[in-house]
Design an enzyme around this catalytic site. Structure first.
Site, mmCIF file in Angstrom:
data_model
loop_
_atom_site.group_PDB
_atom_site.id
_atom_site.type_symbol
_atom_site.label_atom_id
_atom_site.label_comp_id
_atom_site.label_asym_id
_atom_site.label_seq_id
_atom_site.Cartn_x
_atom_site.Cartn_y
_atom_site.Cartn_z
ATOM 1 N N ASN A 10 0.666 6.954 -10.979
ATOM 2 C CA ASN A 10 2.125 6.766 -10.791
ATOM 3 C C ASN A 10 2.199 5.787 -9.509
ATOM 4 O O ASN A 10 1.826 6.056 -8.319
ATOM 5 C CB ASN A 10 2.607 8.044 -10.085
ATOM 6 C CG ASN A 10 4.118 7.969 -9.781
ATOM 7 O OD1 ASN A 10 4.776 6.903 -9.990
ATOM 8 N ND2 ASN A 10 4.591 9.247 -8.941
ATOM 9 N N LYS A 12 4.611 4.290 -8.506
ATOM 10 C CA LYS A 12 5.779 4.255 -7.466
ATOM 11 C C LYS A 12 6.437 3.009 -7.228
ATOM 12 O O LYS A 12 6.379 2.249 -8.414
ATOM 13 C CB LYS A 12 5.491 4.929 -6.099
ATOM 14 C CG LYS A 12 4.781 6.331 -6.347
ATOM 15 C CD LYS A 12 4.612 7.100 -5.076
ATOM 16 C CE LYS A 12 3.794 8.312 -5.300
ATOM 17 N NZ LYS A 12 3.731 9.443 -4.131
ATOM 18 N N HIS A 94 9.821 14.272 -10.081
ATOM 19 C CA HIS A 94 8.751 14.046 -8.881
ATOM 20 C C HIS A 94 9.418 14.405 -7.491
ATOM 21 O O HIS A 94 10.689 14.301 -7.562
ATOM 22 C CB HIS A 94 8.471 12.457 -9.031
ATOM 23 C CG HIS A 94 7.131 12.260 -7.926
ATOM 24 N ND1 HIS A 94 7.611 12.110 -6.840
ATOM 25 C CD2 HIS A 94 6.009 12.221 -8.138
ATOM 26 C CE1 HIS A 94 6.430 11.939 -6.057
ATOM 27 N NE2 HIS A 94 5.383 12.118 -6.830
ATOM 28 N N GLU A 96 9.458 12.982 -5.007
ATOM 29 C CA GLU A 96 10.324 12.141 -4.121
ATOM 30 C C GLU A 96 11.573 11.926 -4.687
ATOM 31 O O GLU A 96 12.641 11.854 -4.125
ATOM 32 C CB GLU A 96 9.586 10.577 -4.190
ATOM 33 C CG GLU A 96 8.331 10.933 -3.283
ATOM 34 C CD GLU A 96 7.336 10.081 -3.644
ATOM 35 O OE1 GLU A 96 7.448 9.151 -4.631
ATOM 36 O OE2 GLU A 96 5.949 10.252 -3.240
ATOM 37 N N GLU A 166 2.235 19.328 -7.818
ATOM 38 C CA GLU A 166 2.163 18.413 -6.540
ATOM 39 C C GLU A 166 2.704 19.049 -5.448
ATOM 40 O O GLU A 166 4.013 18.817 -5.074
ATOM 41 C CB GLU A 166 2.839 17.160 -6.880
ATOM 42 C CG GLU A 166 2.162 16.485 -8.236
ATOM 43 C CD GLU A 166 2.529 15.014 -8.092
ATOM 44 O OE1 GLU A 166 1.574 14.267 -8.090
ATOM 45 O OE2 GLU A 166 3.785 14.519 -8.215
ATOM 46 N N GLY A 172 0.765 11.812 -0.676
ATOM 47 C CA GLY A 172 0.648 10.607 0.137
ATOM 48 C C GLY A 172 0.350 10.908 1.688
ATOM 49 O O GLY A 172 0.284 10.020 2.610
ATOM 50 N N SER A 212 -2.552 13.073 -2.880
ATOM 51 C CA SER A 212 -3.766 12.742 -2.024
ATOM 52 C C SER A 212 -5.103 12.717 -2.763
ATOM 53 O O SER A 212 -6.392 12.903 -2.072
ATOM 54 C CB SER A 212 -3.999 13.476 -0.683
ATOM 55 O OG SER A 212 -2.844 13.059 0.209
HETATM 56 P P1 PGA Z 1 -0.599 10.240 -3.763
HETATM 57 O O1 PGA Z 1 0.750 10.575 -4.816
HETATM 58 O O2 PGA Z 1 -1.750 10.421 -4.713
HETATM 59 O O3 PGA Z 1 -0.285 8.898 -3.007
HETATM 60 O O4 PGA Z 1 -0.488 11.519 -2.789
HETATM 61 C C1 PGA Z 1 0.974 11.469 -5.893
HETATM 62 C C2 PGA Z 1 1.956 11.691 -6.512
HETATM 63 O O5 PGA Z 1 3.163 11.460 -5.755
HETATM 64 O O6 PGA Z 1 2.221 11.690 -7.754
#
Ligand code: PGA
Length: 249
Positions: A10, A12, A94, A96, A166, A172, A212
């Site tokens: 992803n 983003k 997601h 976010e 997740e 992140g 992460s």
């Molecule tokens: P990250 O994000 O690996 O940067 O923690 C994972 C995600 O949001 O799918």
């Protein structure tokens, strides 16, 4: 049939044409496990470019889609438009989007249904906040998020879904879930699939972990019986993504 290991990248809201082209070129040149399904999700503006550049063995995914077929929905992208651009997947729900864009469980469920009915596969993201986890509500939250989708999909449509667990506190932050924490939630999701959908859905649905994931922690997580792969954010933009794709060898 064992579940095929699945790794999603992803990207983003990162990258421009130049940098995304070199990420894809690196991926095309890498030795990747042929037994792993790899799906990359660039920003929507670059879906066409990435689909054009990526080796056909890599699938390309949108990061989001709208639930209505067409019309006056400024800024949105439809399922038909994605299909027209040879995009086979979309991420839905997601965290976010759930937190920053205020998407609720019902909207996520409607988008999942629209995507599948229009011919897309869906990476359905679920996961709890730190507050939920500390209040011991993790399993309630992920079950609530799944129940909303179960309310609108037929049992057969689950064959088009990959569930990405997740935990929001792990995304992140560099604070990855422990192997036990991931396995506990993944096993609960698998039991939920058996109870609410069907034994086949429980056996066949990939439940992947995100938050992460790095080249350092992926191998231990991949050993857990109910971890069927990863959804990778930050590390999917780096050469380490290849190590994560190959973590199941
Ligand atoms: P990250 O994000 O690996 O940067 O923690 C994972 C995600 O949001 O799918």
């Amino acid at each position: 049939m064992p579940r095929k290991f699945f790794v999603g990248g992803n990207f983003k809201m990162n990258g421009v044409a130049d940098s995304l082209s070199s990420i894809v070129a690196n991926l095309n040149a890498a030795q990747v496990d042929p037994n792993t399904e790899v799906v990359i999700a660039p920003p929507s503006l670059y879906l066409l470019l990435v689909r054009q550049l990526a080796d056909p063995k890599f699938a390309v995914s949108a990061q989001n889609v709208f639930d209505k077929p067409n019309g006056a929905f400024t800024g949105e992208v439809s399922v038909e438009q994605l299909r027209d651009a040879k995009i086979d997947w979309t991420i839905v729900g997601h965290s976010e989007r759930r937190t920053i864009l205020k998407e609720d469980d019902d909207f996520v469920a409607r988008k999942t249904k629209a995507a599948i009915e229009g011919g897309l596969n869906v990476i359905l993201c679920i996961g709890e906040s730190l507050e939920d986890r500390e209040a011991d509500k993790t399993l309630d939250v992920v079950t609530r998020q799944l129940n909303a989708v179960a309310g609108v999909l037929s049992k057969e449509q689950w064959a088009k879904v990959v569930i990405a667990y997740e935990p929001i506190w792990a995304i992140g932050t560099g604070k990855v879930a422990t192997t036990q924490q991931a396995q506990e939630v993944h096993a609960t999701i698998r039991k939920w699939l058996a109870d609410k959908i069907s034994p086949e859905a429980s056996d066949n649905t990939r439940v992947i972990y995100g938050g992460s994931v790095s080249e350092k922690n992926c191998r231990d997580l991949a050993k857990e019986p109910d971890v069927d792969g990863f959804l990778v954010g930050g590390a999917s933009l780096k050469p380490a993504f290849v190590d994560i794709i190959n973590s199941n060898i």
